[in-house]
Design an enzyme around this catalytic site. Structure first.
Site, PDB file in Angstrom:
ATOM      1  N   ASP A 223       0.874  -1.173   0.000  1.00 30.47           N
ATOM      2  CA  ASP A 223       0.000   0.000   0.000  1.00 30.47           C
ATOM      3  C   ASP A 223       0.909   1.221   0.000  1.00 30.47           C
ATOM      4  OD1 ASP A 223      -2.061  -1.789   0.258  1.00 30.47           O
ATOM      5  OD2 ASP A 223      -2.623  -1.228   2.294  1.00 30.47           O
ATOM      6  N   ASP A 378     -13.373  -3.764  -1.104  1.00 29.06           N
ATOM      7  CA  ASP A 378     -13.062  -3.377   0.279  1.00 29.06           C
ATOM      8  C   ASP A 378     -14.321  -3.520   1.129  1.00 29.06           C
ATOM      9  OD1 ASP A 378     -10.384  -2.510  -0.322  1.00 29.06           O
ATOM     10  OD2 ASP A 378     -11.254  -0.731  -1.252  1.00 29.06           O
TER      11      ASP A 378
HETATM   12  O1  1PR Z   1     -10.491   2.845  -4.945  1.00 24.05           O
HETATM   13  O2  1PR Z   1      -9.689   2.334  -7.214  1.00 24.05           O
HETATM   14  O3  1PR Z   1      -8.749   4.270  -5.963  1.00 24.05           O
HETATM   15  O4  1PR Z   1      -8.232   1.932  -5.304  1.00 24.05           O
HETATM   16  C1  1PR Z   1      -7.667   2.151  -4.051  1.00 24.05           C
HETATM   17  C2  1PR Z   1      -7.073   0.874  -3.592  1.00 24.05           C
HETATM   18  O5  1PR Z   1      -6.364   1.154  -2.393  1.00 24.05           O
HETATM   19  C3  1PR Z   1      -8.081  -0.194  -3.288  1.00 24.05           C
HETATM   20  O6  1PR Z   1      -7.632  -1.421  -3.832  1.00 24.05           O
HETATM   21  C4  1PR Z   1      -8.121  -0.274  -1.760  1.00 24.05           C
HETATM   22  O7  1PR Z   1      -8.215  -1.622  -1.350  1.00 24.05           O
HETATM   23  C5  1PR Z   1      -6.771   0.275  -1.375  1.00 24.05           C
HETATM   24  N1  1PR Z   1      -6.818   1.060  -0.125  1.00 24.05           N
HETATM   25  C6  1PR Z   1      -7.374   2.264   0.037  1.00 24.05           C
HETATM   26  N2  1PR Z   1      -7.185   2.680   1.306  1.00 24.05           N
HETATM   27  C7  1PR Z   1      -6.519   1.724   1.943  1.00 24.05           C
HETATM   28  C8  1PR Z   1      -6.086   1.743   3.330  1.00 24.05           C
HETATM   29  O8  1PR Z   1      -5.528   0.778   3.851  1.00 24.05           O
HETATM   30  N3  1PR Z   1      -6.347   2.854   4.014  1.00 24.05           N
HETATM   31  N4  1PR Z   1      -5.608  -0.400   1.285  1.00 24.05           N
HETATM   32  C9  1PR Z   1      -6.277   0.694   1.035  1.00 24.05           C
HETATM   33  C10 1PR Z   1      -6.186  -1.543   1.352  1.00 24.05           C
HETATM   34  C11 1PR Z   1      -5.859  -3.674   1.694  1.00 24.05           C
HETATM   35  C12 1PR Z   1      -4.974  -4.724   1.298  1.00 24.05           C
HETATM   36  C13 1PR Z   1      -3.982  -5.013   2.383  1.00 24.05           C
HETATM   37  C14 1PR Z   1      -4.517  -6.299   2.888  1.00 24.05           C
HETATM   38  C15 1PR Z   1      -3.504  -7.151   3.572  1.00 24.05           C
HETATM   39  N5  1PR Z   1      -5.233  -2.424   1.636  1.00 24.05           N
HETATM   40  O9  1PR Z   1      -4.432  -4.488   0.078  1.00 24.05           O
HETATM   41  O10 1PR Z   1      -2.763  -4.983   1.788  1.00 24.05           O
HETATM   42  O11 1PR Z   1      -5.609  -6.033   3.754  1.00 24.05           O
HETATM   43  O12 1PR Z   1      -3.074  -6.567   4.740  1.00 24.05           O
HETATM   44  P1  1PR Z   1      -2.556  -7.457   5.949  1.00 24.05           P
HETATM   45  O13 1PR Z   1      -1.891  -8.661   5.347  1.00 24.05           O
HETATM   46  O14 1PR Z   1      -1.574  -6.595   6.642  1.00 24.05           O
HETATM   47  O15 1PR Z   1      -3.751  -7.792   6.762  1.00 24.05           O
HETATM   48  P2  1PR Z   1      -9.359   2.899  -5.861  1.00 24.05           P
END
Ligand code: 1PR
Length: 523
Positions: A223, A378
């Protein structure tokens, strides 16, 4: 000097980088005369069969390519570069192929997820120099929904099993063409490229006749966003909150972490530009730079997500999601991941009662193929008191809610979980599959960063409703969690972030633990 045929539909940067990495010089064919003067020609096809043939014709490559190959000059075709050699494809039945070999390109007819996306083995039908120096246990990266079915079985070099054995490489004289992507198949793939160039190498029989086995993938997710100092960093949230004591967590630099994961055996790398929805991503040039630099040394598939949607800038210039995605593909991405926009598209679909043909999912998959479009979901668990009557797809849960509720649904969110929408994750996945998405990245806000393990109920529920591959995401904390998700569900891949970034559970440890229990790729 290698000549590369680029008809403008995808990530040729990877193949260029792979050849540069093994010390070769490469030039891109600008016109038909460059094909006829090539010493060695490489044709890495991507996208859909019909649009590929159209593009070859429009750019004047079609006839010279046929002539070059008919003269038996050194040629390597990759993926659609193999399929193009045949008479026609079920993908675009009205469009004739190059007709070098007799036979047609068929869609997979089996109960497994389509596309066949991931790492699989080879079984040789004859000796070849391209396998020199390999051990026979290596797997290669495939991503396709169609496979060739040659009339002349003498040209078959390898087969691979996916539901049934299909032809995964052919060789005749100086013509070699493979369905898998050597440029995305790690060290083994680079070795194949080197061998292809060493015409004098002896013919080897490395991949003995046997059934091949498809591997489950382990994906490292990064991320990415700017921190408070304005540096682009890899961060990690707890249930999507990436701040600790008010500051964005900084877990390292995107390019160097991606390289580390590649070295450690990651089967794929995903970058999510998590604040991409806030501004026009093409202004966010650092992400393009991250992709360019990463693809120089990382030879497994790269996915990029964040902000992929139509956009009008301050000066009123309109950019389509397809243009945004194209820029990412040119910079080294193999797949784009769509989050926020996918929810909007699905809601429009329900409102209008069907597809418009204009959404990002449809337009990008039409040009680049469905395998290039990932939908990132999400979802957040919402409990309800009864299993009756709901406009959402309910699940009976073994993890009761705070008031003992036994039913829940998974609400879709947008903008990184900041806003909920009136849509559930199962419905979203089904609509996106129908519109042309090739894979689902299934996150779970409740589990993200918790190390409690994957949400098996969510994953099972979505997996049972779609045929495209699913990547389980969110919650991995121990090696056992990977085994659990692969044993309890049929997902094709498991993704993790926090435990890899903090080096708590390195990728090698995950693979060591899974070896012998689950089919995985070991380098
Ligand atoms: O909505 O098309 O602009 O895409 C944004 C992307 O960014 C989406 O894929 C969304 O999942 C991701 N995103 C947005 N905000 C966050 C955040 O964390 N604040 N990350 C985010 C989401 C989720 C996973 C993470 C897993 C594994 N991250 O990708 O890496 O949950 O984590 P873990 O193994 O530590 O539990 P758009």
């Amino acid at each position: 000097m290698i000549t590369l045929l680029d008809y403008g539909a995808g990530n040729v940067r990877s193949i260029i980088n792979a050849f540069i990495h093994i010390g070769e010089r490469i030039k891109v064919a600008r016109g038909p005369e460059d094909i006829m003067s090539a010493e060695i020609l490489v044709f890495p096809g991507v996208g859909a069969f019909g649009s590929m043939i159209d593009a070859l014709k429009k750019k004047g490559f079609f006839d010279s390519l046929r002539e070059y190959i008919f003269k038996d000059r050194p040629f390597l075709g990759i993926c659609l570069g193999l399929q193009a050699l045949f008479e026609k494809s079920e993908e675009s039945p009205e469009v004739p192929g190059l007709c070098i070999f007799r036979g047609i390109v068929r869609r997979f007819r089996c109960d497994l997820s389509i596309p066949h996306m991931g790492w699989n083995g080879l079984s040789q039908r004859k000796g070849s120099r391209i396998f020199n120096g390999l051990r026979g246990v290596e797997k290669f990266y495939f991503v396709h929904s169609y496979h060739v079915d040659p009339v002349d079985s003498d040209i078959i070099l390898t087969t691979t099993d996916y539901g049934y054995p299909f032809v995964s490489a052919i060789e005749k004289g100086n013509i070699i063409a493979v369905q898998f992507h050597p440029e995305k198949s790690g060290k083994a793939g680079l070795r194949i490229l080197e061998n292809f160039l060493s015409i004098a190498k002896p013919r080897q029989w490395i991949f003995k006749d046997r059934n091949t086995r498809f591997a489950k993938r382990i994906i490292a997710c990064l991320d990415v966003r700017s921190n408070d100092e304005g540096d682009l960093v890899v961060t990690k949230g707890d249930r999507y909150d990436v701040r600790e004591e008010g500051r964005v967590r900084n877990l390292g630099k995107p390019v160097s972490l991606a390289r580390r994961y590649y070295q450690h055996g990651a089967d794929e790398i995903t970058f999510l530009n998590i604040t991409g929805f806030r501004q026009f991503p093409l202004r966010d040039m650092p992400m393009l730079e991250v992709l360019k630099l990463t693809s120089e040394n990382v030879f497994v598939p790269l996915t990029i997500g964040g902000g992929i949607q139509d956009y009008t800038d301050r000066d009123g210039r309109y950019y389509s999601a397809l243009e945004v995605a194209s820029e990412y593909f040119r910079s080294g991405a193999d797949k784009v991941s769509i989050g926020t926009d996918a929810v909007k598209i699905a809601q429009d679909f329900l409102k209008k009662g069907g597809a418009t043909g204009k959404s990002s999912i449809e337009t990008i998959s039409k040009v680049y193929g469905r395998q290039a479009v990932v939908v990132s979901i999400d979802p957040r668990r919402v409990y309800v008191s009864s299993g009756r009557e709901s406009r959402y797809r309910l699940i009976e849960t073994h993890i009761p809610g705070p008031d003992g509720e036994r039913f829940c649904y998974y609400q879709c969110t947008v903008k990184g979980g900041r806003e909920g929408r009136e849509l559930d994750a199962i419905t979203l996945a089904k609509i996106c599959e129908e519109l042309g998405a090739g894979e689902i990245l299934l996150n779970c806000i409740d589990r993200d960063g918790t190390r409690l393990g994957y949400d098996i109920e969510l994953i099972e529920a979505v997996k049972s409703e779609v045929r495209i591959p699913i990547i389980a995401s969110s919650g991995a904390g121990r090696v056992e969690h990977f085994l659990e998700v692969f044993e309890k569900t049929d997902v094709e891949a498991a993704l993790a972030a926090g435990i890899f970034h903090r080096n708590e559970v390195p990728i090698e440890k995950v693979k060591e633990y899974l070896k012998g229990k689950i089919e995985i790729r070991i380098e």
